[in-house]
Design an enzyme around this catalytic site. Sequence first.
Site, PDB file in Angstrom:
ATOM      1  N   CYS A   1       0.886  -1.540  15.501  1.00 20.75           N
ATOM      2  CA  CYS A   1       0.928  -1.800  14.225  1.00 20.75           C
ATOM      3  C   CYS A   1       0.238  -2.701  13.430  1.00 20.75           C
ATOM      4  CB  CYS A   1       1.983  -1.580  13.666  1.00 20.75           C
ATOM      5  SG  CYS A   1       2.670  -0.667  12.313  1.00 20.75           S
TER       6      CYS A   1
ATOM      7  N   CYS B   1       6.070  -7.060   8.020  1.00 20.21           N
ATOM      8  CA  CYS B   1       6.948  -6.223   8.482  1.00 20.21           C
ATOM      9  C   CYS B   1       7.588  -7.331   9.528  1.00 20.21           C
ATOM     10  CB  CYS B   1       6.688  -4.801   9.246  1.00 20.21           C
ATOM     11  SG  CYS B   1       7.746  -4.536   9.973  1.00 20.21           S
TER      12      CYS B   1
ATOM     13  N   CYS C   1      -1.358   5.884   9.499  1.00 20.46           N
ATOM     14  CA  CYS C   1      -0.232   5.517  10.169  1.00 20.46           C
ATOM     15  C   CYS C   1      -0.269   4.291  11.103  1.00 20.46           C
ATOM     16  CB  CYS C   1       0.867   6.228  11.206  1.00 20.46           C
ATOM     17  SG  CYS C   1       0.663   7.924  10.977  1.00 20.46           S
TER      18      CYS C   1
ATOM     19  N   CYS D   1       5.318  -4.528  16.398  1.00 20.93           N
ATOM     20  CA  CYS D   1       5.342  -3.706  16.857  1.00 20.93           C
ATOM     21  C   CYS D   1       3.835  -3.820  17.539  1.00 20.93           C
ATOM     22  CB  CYS D   1       5.046  -1.407  16.273  1.00 20.93           C
ATOM     23  SG  CYS D   1       7.639  -1.675  16.161  1.00 20.93           S
TER      24      CYS D   1
ATOM     25  N   CYS E   1       3.588   8.508   0.913  1.00 25.66           N
ATOM     26  CA  CYS E   1       4.048   7.769   2.144  1.00 25.66           C
ATOM     27  C   CYS E   1       4.130   6.145   1.329  1.00 25.66           C
ATOM     28  CB  CYS E   1       3.233   7.815   2.908  1.00 25.66           C
ATOM     29  SG  CYS E   1       3.855   6.407   4.510  1.00 25.66           S
TER      30      CYS E   1
ATOM     31  N   GLU F   1       0.531  -1.277  -0.271  1.00 28.87           N
ATOM     32  CA  GLU F   1       0.150  -0.225   0.383  1.00 28.87           C
ATOM     33  C   GLU F   1       0.843   1.201  -0.045  1.00 28.87           C
ATOM     34  OE1 GLU F   1      -4.246  -1.454   1.791  1.00 28.87           O
ATOM     35  OE2 GLU F   1      -2.786  -0.751   3.514  1.00 28.87           O
TER      36      GLU F   1
HETATM   37  N1  SAH Z   1       8.944   0.220  10.374  1.00 25.92           N
HETATM   38  C1  SAH Z   1       9.500   1.950  10.669  1.00 25.92           C
HETATM   39  C2  SAH Z   1       8.375   2.806   9.689  1.00 25.92           C
HETATM   40  C3  SAH Z   1       6.786   2.093   9.531  1.00 25.92           C
HETATM   41  S1  SAH Z   1       6.222   4.345   9.728  1.00 25.92           S
HETATM   42  C4  SAH Z   1       9.082   2.814  12.034  1.00 25.92           C
HETATM   43  O1  SAH Z   1       8.608   1.825  12.617  1.00 25.92           O
HETATM   44  O2  SAH Z   1       9.395   3.865  11.677  1.00 25.92           O
HETATM   45  C5  SAH Z   1       4.453   3.880  11.037  1.00 25.92           C
HETATM   46  C6  SAH Z   1       4.438   4.859  11.853  1.00 25.92           C
HETATM   47  O3  SAH Z   1       3.105   4.604  12.725  1.00 25.92           O
HETATM   48  C7  SAH Z   1       5.842   4.230  12.660  1.00 25.92           C
HETATM   49  O4  SAH Z   1       5.984   5.497  13.907  1.00 25.92           O
HETATM   50  C8  SAH Z   1       4.483   3.284  13.802  1.00 25.92           C
HETATM   51  O5  SAH Z   1       5.029   3.103  14.788  1.00 25.92           O
HETATM   52  C9  SAH Z   1       3.572   4.289  13.636  1.00 25.92           C
HETATM   53  N2  SAH Z   1       2.420   3.524  13.550  1.00 25.92           N
HETATM   54  C10 SAH Z   1       1.787   2.157  13.713  1.00 25.92           C
HETATM   55  N3  SAH Z   1       1.323   1.773  13.884  1.00 25.92           N
HETATM   56  C11 SAH Z   1      -0.088   2.660  14.377  1.00 25.92           C
HETATM   57  C12 SAH Z   1      -1.222   3.300  15.039  1.00 25.92           C
HETATM   58  N4  SAH Z   1      -1.741   1.623  14.572  1.00 25.92           N
HETATM   59  N5  SAH Z   1      -1.604   4.136  15.191  1.00 25.92           N
HETATM   60  C13 SAH Z   1      -0.671   5.858  14.908  1.00 25.92           C
HETATM   61  N6  SAH Z   1       0.323   5.071  14.549  1.00 25.92           N
HETATM   62  C14 SAH Z   1       0.877   3.843  13.583  1.00 25.92           C
END
Ligand code: SAH
Length: 382
Positions: A121, A114, A345, A118, A107, A94
Amino acid sequence: MTDSLVNLMDLDPDTLKDFVVAHGEKPFRATQLLKWIYQWGVVNFDEMTNIKKETRALLKEISYIHAPEIVSEQKSSDGTIKWAMDIGDGQLVETVFIPEKERNTLCISTQVGCPIKCAFCRTGKSGFNRNLKVSEIIGQVWRAASRVGFSQNQEQKPISNVVMMGMGEPLLNVQNVLSVVKLLLSDNAFALSKRRVTISTAGVVPTINKIAGKVDVALALSLHAPNDELRNELVPINQKFPLKDLLAAVRNYVDNSNANCGRVTIEYVLLDHVNDSMDQAHELAQLLKDLPCKINLIPFNPHEESEFKRPSNSRIDRFYKVLVEQYGFTVVTRTTRGDDIAAACGQLAGQVKDRRLKEQMAAAERLHEQSIAAHIDTKSLV
Ligand code: SAH
């Protein structure tokens, strides 16, 4: 398209030059090709009218130009657009376009799924399959431009900023990501300013150290917790690379960079009653007190795969105020964009065939070791 043909979108400006020279052409052919492909959006050799016929015939024999196809497009009421792009094997990644007054941000994804996982996520929940190729990453930018416009040397770029904040961890696919960066920055390709290209990382410390001083684009760090104990749970890669080492690496990167104007962006997802208390705001301020940074607070975007909740506006506000009023940090609370189409995000899921590796962290580590071991050619980025 057979395997023996080269997809020119897999080559960066340097390797494209090597490729044309190896086939008896002058280096300027590479410049012409870059301009046709990335500034004019032309991928049919016959339309490249300043390249002579015999050379076009040769190029067709040895190469092709292909970006992933768009299989679906969803438009949010706020103008955000999410595309799903086909990368073969029934898998989709995406890409999200976020138009704003001052800038238009794209983006992009760097991996299929991934491996970092986390806790909050959605991308991590869909598993991990593989790294995206250069053509599959820069191809997302090319496809998006084919919808919203190529720059064609205009001042006002239809895509002005690119952030690697889609699916995947860019620093676990560092070799390809660096080739993509070269294409984004090259005057003959997307010609973006280095301040407008952002690599966001969950904290792959050795790779941050490895590229410090060699690659200069904006860096964003996904921090999400004010101490190791909580970060070990929320961002499991922290168990391997704890905060002390992470913050030192980030500092090292920023000290050697112009693109960041001396400050790294800290991303902090606010999770209701998990990391959003007053005490945690103070703890975060202490943790970051010696790091030149600006803080992006991202209220959690809910999705069906997660138990976490978005804090109330008053909790978000309280947290914000501690950082700004008591400590003087520059803090932006990120406005949620595109959440009606699951484009915000951490809501990107794509379609991933999870390899179900025994241990996802083992996969992450292996990829990471490979990237480190591989020769990283960063000369032209300094
Ligand atoms: N792996 C990289 C790139 C992903 S960036 C990283 O971790 O930085 C995506 C961003 O959105 C990251 O800061 C991630 O932690 C955040 N994110 C992930 N899930 C989310 C959610 N459900 N709500 C808000 N932010 C989220």
